[in-house]
Structures are given as C-alpha cells and as structure tokens.
Design an enzyme around this catalytic site. Structure first.
Site, PDB file in Angstrom:
ATOM      1  N   ARG A 166      40.739  38.193  29.714  1.00  0.00           N
ATOM      2  CA  ARG A 166      39.038  38.049  29.722  1.00  0.00           C
ATOM      3  C   ARG A 166      38.830  38.499  28.200  1.00  0.00           C
ATOM      4  O   ARG A 166      39.132  39.112  26.966  1.00  0.00           O
ATOM      5  CB  ARG A 166      38.970  39.287  30.542  1.00  0.00           C
ATOM      6  N   LYS A 190      40.057  45.307  34.894  1.00  0.00           N
ATOM      7  CA  LYS A 190      39.237  46.107  35.398  1.00  0.00           C
ATOM      8  C   LYS A 190      40.017  46.869  36.240  1.00  0.00           C
ATOM      9  O   LYS A 190      41.637  46.882  37.077  1.00  0.00           O
ATOM     10  CB  LYS A 190      38.696  44.546  36.497  1.00  0.00           C
ATOM     11  N   HIS A 261      36.057  32.135  29.859  1.00  0.00           N
ATOM     12  CA  HIS A 261      37.052  32.726  30.913  1.00  0.00           C
ATOM     13  C   HIS A 261      37.346  31.708  31.444  1.00  0.00           C
ATOM     14  O   HIS A 261      38.349  31.228  31.746  1.00  0.00           O
ATOM     15  CB  HIS A 261      35.836  32.893  32.394  1.00  0.00           C
ATOM     16  N   ARG A 264      40.527  30.587  29.611  1.00  0.00           N
ATOM     17  CA  ARG A 264      41.490  32.516  29.982  1.00  0.00           C
ATOM     18  C   ARG A 264      42.556  31.309  31.291  1.00  0.00           C
ATOM     19  O   ARG A 264      43.789  31.126  31.487  1.00  0.00           O
ATOM     20  CB  ARG A 264      41.305  33.291  30.461  1.00  0.00           C
ATOM     21  N   HIS A 287      45.397  39.991  37.990  1.00  0.00           N
ATOM     22  CA  HIS A 287      44.957  39.875  38.907  1.00  0.00           C
ATOM     23  C   HIS A 287      46.065  41.384  39.744  1.00  0.00           C
ATOM     24  O   HIS A 287      47.164  40.698  39.899  1.00  0.00           O
ATOM     25  CB  HIS A 287      45.550  38.482  39.745  1.00  0.00           C
ATOM     26  N   TYR A 296      42.744  31.027  41.481  1.00  0.00           N
ATOM     27  CA  TYR A 296      41.655  30.925  39.962  1.00  0.00           C
ATOM     28  C   TYR A 296      43.066  29.923  39.422  1.00  0.00           C
ATOM     29  O   TYR A 296      42.441  29.140  38.594  1.00  0.00           O
ATOM     30  CB  TYR A 296      42.698  32.186  39.227  1.00  0.00           C
TER      31      TYR A 296
END
Length: 315
Positions: A166, A190, A261, A264, A287, A296
């Site tokens: 990211r 994240k 993004h 990625r 994730h 995704y």
C-alpha cells in the site's frame, strides 16, 4: 470531547491515522447537520437524526463507500458517547449502513508492468566542469538531484509492484525495516499489524543504488530513519508517489489513470495467474480476512478456463 474520541480511536480501537482523520471530519459533518436540524446539544442526537443525515447524503449522490464509512463513524461515536455518559443510550445501535460494492481497480497486464518498470528516464549528464562555482555548481547540484530522484522513483515502483505494498506502507518504511540479506521488508499495515514481505532481485538492485547514490544526496535533518525521501529531504509523501506513477505511466506511453493501489492489485493478480494460492496472496497483501483477498484478487477468465479444463471431468 473530540480529543477524548480521538484518543479512543487511536488507543482503544487502533485505527490508522488516515481513518482517524476521516472519522473526525465525518463527525464535524454530523454535528453541522444536527445543528441545522435544531439539535444543538449532543443529548438531542437520536436515530432519526442519524438516518436523516445519511439519507441527505445519499440523495446528494455521495459515494456508497463514503456513506458506509460515515455510518460506521456514527455507530462508533454513539457507542463511545453512551459509555462515557454523553448519551443516555447508544442511539446508533440499530443504524444500518449503506452496502458497498467493491470495484476492481484498473490493473496492468504483465507486459505493461514490465514496460512501466523499464521506463526510467536516462540519467542527466553531469554539468561541464569549466566553471567551478556559480552557475556550474548549481547545474551540477540540480543534475545530481534529478539523478537521486530517478533512483528513488525506480525503487518506489519496484516496491509498489514487486512487493504489493500500500502507498502508506511504502512511505512508512524505515531503514531498519529492510533485511537486504534475506530480501525482506518489515511492513506496518492496517491496524498496526506487522508482516514480512519479500522483494525481488530488481528491487534489491534499485535499493542498493538508492542507498548508495540517491538517499545520501537528498537527506537532510528532517530525514530521520525514513527509507524514502522527498526532494526536500523529509519522508516521502503519498501524494508524491501518485505523481511519480502518473509521470512514469506517461513516459512509458501507457494509459493514464493507474493508481498505486492499482499497481498493488496488478501484483496480486499476476501472482494468482502465475499459480500462487489464495492464502499466500492474502499473507503477501496483509489482509486480515481471506474474504477481502477473494474480492480483491479477481479470477481472470483465462485462469478460470485453465482450472476448468484441468479439474472438471466434462471439460
């Protein structure tokens, strides 16, 4: 109370700085809506007012993803306010947010990705050495800066695509996060989750070139431990990364519109097409849920056809 809510988001809910900023902005919008509706005091906040806030934004054409985030803010804030005694009850407990539809971002083909990564501009020639001062030195300094920035940009693209980072993870890398011997990066994703991500041989070469001839030239007292630096010597900003990608796409004569993004996403798609299993791609991307990876990393028609012909008895 806003400061207390901010501390709650950071310390208790472990939200990222980006999410905290977005939630506080959404909270300001909710307060403005409540004031227009005549509810100047927090105790007057109720479920109907929250539903009216979301409905007004839906009519105004606000994107579903933004609506979903603002509904989430309402639930998190009202639960916080009820626990702290600012509200007599959690008025958002029955609030239903907008359902979001995930859209697949623009991606590159493997061939286009190779073209992009080979699109580095030629290095600027050094200035003529006739003058040892003045204009000659200024030109030489400008040329060295351009060369340093080009080396940085090479590394930026290699890590975005080669390691599927990211943009926030890329810009947050420190020198101590690089294990050059094992070609691994320590990445903070994240929710503050850490993972180790491999980088390839081309990225390793770009990294060594940047550390040898790029970073030392751009580094200032503001650099700290940051791996990637902006032209002013501080930590590289995500906006600069987007600008780098836009310029390199133009240099490579590739269609405009690709985001970091999307790069990625391209990496993950190409891994799947190359035979990687979904669980490995989940770990690669960082994730928390495999369901996120399934959405995704869409399955290409070619890969679906190959799997069908290999596995189905009636193929």
């Amino acid at each position: 109370m806003t400061l207390a809510f901010r501390r709650h988001l950071i310390a208790e809910r472990n939200r990222s700085p980006q999410t905290v900023r977005a939630y506080l902005g959404d909270l300001a919008g909710l307060r403005a809506h409540a004031a227009r509706a005549g509810a100047a005091d927090l105790a007057e906040l109720d479920l109907n007012l929250l539903r009216g806030w979301l409905a007004a934004m839906r009519v105004a054409g606000v994107a579903p993803a933004t609506l979903a985030r603002r509904a989430s803010l309402a639930r998190v804030f009202c639960a916080f306010a009820a626990r702290r005694g600012y509200l007599t009850e959690d008025v958002a407990a029955r609030l239903v947010g907008a359902r979001t539809v995930r859209q697949v971002p623009q991606i590159l083909s493997a061939e286009a990705a190779r073209t992009l990564l080979a699109s580095a501009p030629p290095p600027s020639p050094p200035a003529a050495s006739a003058s040892a001062a003045g204009v000659g030195q200024q030109r030489e300094a400008a040329a060295r800066t351009r060369r340093a920035v080009a080396l940085r940009d090479d590394l930026v693209l290699e890590l975005l695509y080669g390691s599927g980072l990211r943009v926030s993870e890329l810009c947050g890398l420190d020198l101590g996060d690089v294990d050059d011997e094992r070609r691994l990066l320590r990445v903070r994703g994240k929710g503050g989750r850490e993972r180790s991500v491999p980088f390839g041989v081309p990225a390793a070469a770009a990294l060594r070139a940047w550390l040898r001839a790029g970073r030392p030239w751009l580094s200032t007292g503001a650099a700290g431990a940051a791996l990637l630096l902006g032209q002013r010597g501080g930590r590289l900003d995500p906006r600069a990364v987007r600008r780098v990608l836009r310029l390199r796409m133009a240099d490579a004569a590739l269609p405009a519109g690709l985001t970091p993004h999307g790069l990625r996403h391209s990496a993950a798609t190409h891994m799947l097409e190359g035979g990687a299993d979904l669980r490995s791609v989940q770990e690669f991307l960082g994730h928390a849920s495999l369901a996120t990876t399934q959405i995704y990393t869409h399955v290409t028609p070619e890969r679906l056809r190959a799997a069908f012909e290999q596995a189905h008895p009636r193929a």
